[in-house]
Design an enzyme around this catalytic site. Sequence first.
Site: not given
Length: 174
Positions: A145-146, A108, A110, A91
């Site tokens: 992000v993502d 990652n 998710h 995080m």
Amino acid sequence: MPLKIAILASGGGTNAQAMIDKAAAGILDVDIRLILSNRPGAGVLERARKAGLPHLALDHTRFPDREAYDRQLIAALRESGAELIVLAGYMRLLTSAFLEAFAGRVINIHPALLPSFPGVHGGADAQAYGVKISGCTVHFVEEKVDSGPVIIQAAVPVEAGEDLDSLMNRIHGL
């Protein structure tokens, strides 16, 4: 030859445990070189200890800034010999220096089907939106992000009246 990986996690470590279990069963051909958490009390560290895996707590609050922390993180990961860095409930945003140090080698996990519902609360956001299908995405990490390219996704139906914990447990089981 197994792929040498390091797992970064901030919490309980359910995704890390899944990788530990799959590696032990011979399903996932990896050599877990290090499990690292930015939170000294994180459950993932106990999971690593129980599995007899190298682990390290690197408390981000003890560094003056994100860059200083990531420099130490880079050093620890390089020392481990990891070829691939797996973010499993980690995080913290990574600096561009970190991403450059491991260019194309950071992925990652998710808990939502990207590109929908990026961010820290992806699974909760998907459920709150009322999706009928949710799931999990593994993707390459980029600075935004993502946003990185998707490697693989798995979907699960959202059951009527299901609470978030139940849905997240099923997503983590993928």
